[in-house]
Motif scaffolding. Sequence first.
Motif, PDB file in Angstrom:
ATOM      1  N   HIS A  30       0.770  -1.258  -0.005  1.00 42.55           N
ATOM      2  CA  HIS A  30      -0.339  -0.251  -0.391  1.00 42.55           C
ATOM      3  C   HIS A  30       1.172   1.181   0.450  1.00 42.55           C
ATOM      4  CE1 HIS A  30      -2.867   2.701   1.151  1.00 42.55           C
ATOM      5  NE2 HIS A  30      -2.039   3.253   2.255  1.00 42.55           N
ATOM      6  N   LEU A  31       0.496   2.164  -1.124  1.00 44.10           N
ATOM      7  CA  LEU A  31       1.441   3.054  -0.786  1.00 44.10           C
ATOM      8  C   LEU A  31       0.789   4.976  -0.161  1.00 44.10           C
ATOM      9  CD1 LEU A  31       2.597   2.981  -4.749  1.00 44.10           C
ATOM     10  CD2 LEU A  31       3.813   2.643  -3.142  1.00 44.10           C
ATOM     11  N   HIS A  32       0.737   4.192   0.629  1.00 47.87           N
ATOM     12  CA  HIS A  32       0.716   6.096   1.576  1.00 47.87           C
ATOM     13  C   HIS A  32       0.589   7.001   1.800  1.00 47.87           C
ATOM     14  CE1 HIS A  32      -1.557   6.975   5.043  1.00 47.87           C
ATOM     15  NE2 HIS A  32      -1.789   5.818   5.445  1.00 47.87           N
ATOM     16  N   SER A  33      -0.109   7.715   1.255  1.00 50.04           N
ATOM     17  CA  SER A  33      -0.607   9.326   0.941  1.00 50.04           C
ATOM     18  C   SER A  33      -0.323  10.408   2.031  1.00 50.04           C
ATOM     19  CB  SER A  33      -1.511   9.475   0.313  1.00 50.04           C
ATOM     20  OG  SER A  33      -2.869   9.729   1.690  1.00 50.04           O
ATOM     21  N   ALA A  34       0.542  10.239   3.297  1.00 51.14           N
ATOM     22  CA  ALA A  34       0.226  10.299   4.251  1.00 51.14           C
ATOM     23  C   ALA A  34       2.190  10.926   4.445  1.00 51.14           C
ATOM     24  CB  ALA A  34      -0.381   9.812   5.540  1.00 51.14           C
ATOM     25  N   ILE A  35       2.897   8.953   4.054  1.00 43.75           N
ATOM     26  CA  ILE A  35       3.753   9.315   3.732  1.00 43.75           C
ATOM     27  C   ILE A  35       4.124   9.448   2.262  1.00 43.75           C
ATOM     28  CG2 ILE A  35       3.961   7.873   5.698  1.00 43.75           C
ATOM     29  CD1 ILE A  35       4.551   5.799   4.400  1.00 43.75           C
ATOM     30  N   ARG A  36       3.889  10.524   1.304  1.00 42.84           N
ATOM     31  CA  ARG A  36       4.441  10.463   0.145  1.00 42.84           C
ATOM     32  C   ARG A  36       4.391   9.349  -0.141  1.00 42.84           C
ATOM     33  NH1 ARG A  36       3.888  15.484   2.073  1.00 42.84           N
ATOM     34  NH2 ARG A  36       5.844  16.312   2.578  1.00 42.84           N
ATOM     35  N   LEU A  64      11.654   8.671  -1.877  1.00 43.23           N
ATOM     36  CA  LEU A  64      11.822  10.148  -2.588  1.00 43.23           C
ATOM     37  C   LEU A  64      12.678  11.109  -3.513  1.00 43.23           C
ATOM     38  CD1 LEU A  64       9.890   9.983   0.954  1.00 43.23           C
ATOM     39  CD2 LEU A  64       8.561  10.295  -1.744  1.00 43.23           C
ATOM     40  N   ALA A  65      14.185  10.739  -2.917  1.00 45.20           N
ATOM     41  CA  ALA A  65      15.278  11.111  -4.157  1.00 45.20           C
ATOM     42  C   ALA A  65      14.879  11.080  -5.363  1.00 45.20           C
ATOM     43  CB  ALA A  65      16.166  10.800  -3.259  1.00 45.20           C
ATOM     44  N   ASN A  66      14.606   9.760  -5.724  1.00 44.35           N
ATOM     45  CA  ASN A  66      14.730   9.236  -7.452  1.00 44.35           C
ATOM     46  C   ASN A  66      13.731  10.198  -7.915  1.00 44.35           C
ATOM     47  OD1 ASN A  66      16.734   7.988  -7.316  1.00 44.35           O
ATOM     48  ND2 ASN A  66      15.859   6.302  -6.675  1.00 44.35           N
ATOM     49  N   ARG A  67      11.691   9.880  -6.737  1.00 43.20           N
ATOM     50  CA  ARG A  67      10.880  10.789  -7.750  1.00 43.20           C
ATOM     51  C   ARG A  67      11.557  12.441  -7.863  1.00 43.20           C
ATOM     52  NH1 ARG A  67       6.471   7.606  -4.181  1.00 43.20           N
ATOM     53  NH2 ARG A  67       6.833   5.602  -4.529  1.00 43.20           N
ATOM     54  N   ALA A  68      11.809  12.872  -6.778  1.00 38.10           N
ATOM     55  CA  ALA A  68      12.150  14.248  -7.001  1.00 38.10           C
ATOM     56  C   ALA A  68      13.020  14.199  -8.236  1.00 38.10           C
ATOM     57  CB  ALA A  68      12.837  15.075  -5.806  1.00 38.10           C
ATOM     58  N   LEU A 121      13.221  12.697 -11.234  1.00 39.52           N
ATOM     59  CA  LEU A 121      12.679  12.392 -12.007  1.00 39.52           C
ATOM     60  C   LEU A 121      11.218  13.315 -12.754  1.00 39.52           C
ATOM     61  CD1 LEU A 121      11.446   9.866 -13.713  1.00 39.52           C
ATOM     62  CD2 LEU A 121      10.248   9.269 -12.291  1.00 39.52           C
ATOM     63  N   TYR A 122      10.666  13.952 -11.480  1.00 43.67           N
ATOM     64  CA  TYR A 122       9.965  15.366 -11.695  1.00 43.67           C
ATOM     65  C   TYR A 122      10.665  16.208 -12.713  1.00 43.67           C
ATOM     66  CZ  TYR A 122       5.374  13.386 -10.122  1.00 43.67           C
ATOM     67  OH  TYR A 122       4.316  12.442 -10.010  1.00 43.67           O
ATOM     68  N   ALA A 123      11.889  16.818 -11.667  1.00 43.13           N
ATOM     69  CA  ALA A 123      12.759  18.128 -11.711  1.00 43.13           C
ATOM     70  C   ALA A 123      13.350  17.625 -12.825  1.00 43.13           C
ATOM     71  CB  ALA A 123      13.870  18.069 -10.944  1.00 43.13           C
ATOM     72  N   ASN A 124      13.521  16.308 -13.603  1.00 44.38           N
ATOM     73  CA  ASN A 124      13.709  16.632 -15.552  1.00 44.38           C
ATOM     74  C   ASN A 124      12.590  16.020 -15.886  1.00 44.38           C
ATOM     75  OD1 ASN A 124      16.134  16.220 -14.584  1.00 44.38           O
ATOM     76  ND2 ASN A 124      16.585  13.784 -14.507  1.00 44.38           N
ATOM     77  N   ALA A 125      11.683  15.192 -15.504  1.00 43.30           N
ATOM     78  CA  ALA A 125      10.363  15.800 -16.481  1.00 43.30           C
ATOM     79  C   ALA A 125       9.807  17.427 -16.673  1.00 43.30           C
ATOM     80  CB  ALA A 125       9.055  14.610 -15.889  1.00 43.30           C
ATOM     81  N   ARG A 126       9.795  17.999 -15.817  1.00 42.50           N
ATOM     82  CA  ARG A 126       9.654  19.172 -15.825  1.00 42.50           C
ATOM     83  C   ARG A 126      10.690  20.367 -16.745  1.00 42.50           C
ATOM     84  NH1 ARG A 126       8.151  23.651 -11.325  1.00 42.50           N
ATOM     85  NH2 ARG A 126       7.664  24.764 -12.201  1.00 42.50           N
ATOM     86  N   ALA A 127      11.744  19.669 -16.210  1.00 42.28           N
ATOM     87  CA  ALA A 127      12.679  20.795 -17.267  1.00 42.28           C
ATOM     88  C   ALA A 127      12.746  20.518 -18.898  1.00 42.28           C
ATOM     89  CB  ALA A 127      14.536  20.621 -17.014  1.00 42.28           C
ATOM     90  N   GLN A 128      12.511  19.023 -18.772  1.00 41.47           N
ATOM     91  CA  GLN A 128      11.772  18.681 -20.776  1.00 41.47           C
ATOM     92  C   GLN A 128      10.972  18.603 -21.179  1.00 41.47           C
ATOM     93  OE1 GLN A 128      12.862  14.603 -20.843  1.00 41.47           O
ATOM     94  NE2 GLN A 128      14.831  14.468 -19.899  1.00 41.47           N
ATOM     95  N   ASN A 129       9.477  19.433 -20.568  1.00 40.38           N
ATOM     96  CA  ASN A 129       8.674  19.629 -20.732  1.00 40.38           C
ATOM     97  C   ASN A 129       8.023  20.962 -20.016  1.00 40.38           C
ATOM     98  OD1 ASN A 129       7.954  17.809 -22.990  1.00 40.38           O
ATOM     99  ND2 ASN A 129       8.133  16.191 -21.107  1.00 40.38           N
ATOM    100  N   ASN A 181       5.490  17.841  -3.754  1.00 40.11           N
ATOM    101  CA  ASN A 181       6.802  16.924  -2.432  1.00 40.11           C
ATOM    102  C   ASN A 181       7.094  15.626  -2.680  1.00 40.11           C
ATOM    103  OD1 ASN A 181       7.865  17.488  -0.340  1.00 40.11           O
ATOM    104  ND2 ASN A 181       6.425  18.920   0.763  1.00 40.11           N
ATOM    105  N   TRP A 182       8.071  15.633  -2.457  1.00 38.04           N
ATOM    106  CA  TRP A 182       8.600  14.474  -2.524  1.00 38.04           C
ATOM    107  C   TRP A 182       9.588  14.874  -1.323  1.00 38.04           C
ATOM    108  CZ3 TRP A 182       5.462  11.011  -4.035  1.00 38.04           C
ATOM    109  CH2 TRP A 182       4.850  11.119  -5.674  1.00 38.04           C
TER     110      TRP A 182
END
Length: 93
Positions: free
Chosen positions: A23-29, A45-49, A51-59, A69-70
């Motif tokens: 179960h991926l719990h929303s209260a713990i990201r 969480l560091a990997n997700r941050a 990934l999101y930063a790269n996706a945002r930079a590319q698009n 918030n990761w």
Amino acid sequence: GFATKTDAQAWVKSFANWYNGEHLHSAIRFVTPGARHAGHDRATLANRAMLYANARAQNPERWSGKTRNWQPAGPVWLNPETEISAPEIRDAA
């Protein structure tokens, strides 16, 4: 209900394994409680941050605001204590 005590115990064991390990719990990201407890959430969480930063930079046009918030969540409780001296709680009793 359950037909037997053994059936109930099997269900609880299965549920606890799912909740803590899948179960991926929303209260713990959106990490599992088991990963959080073992300290594995920080790497995830560091990997997700990243990934999101790269996706945002590319698009950048795809993003209208900040990314999710990761950062690791602070302390969490299953059943946090409530302050019963607060007027809205005290007066409701």
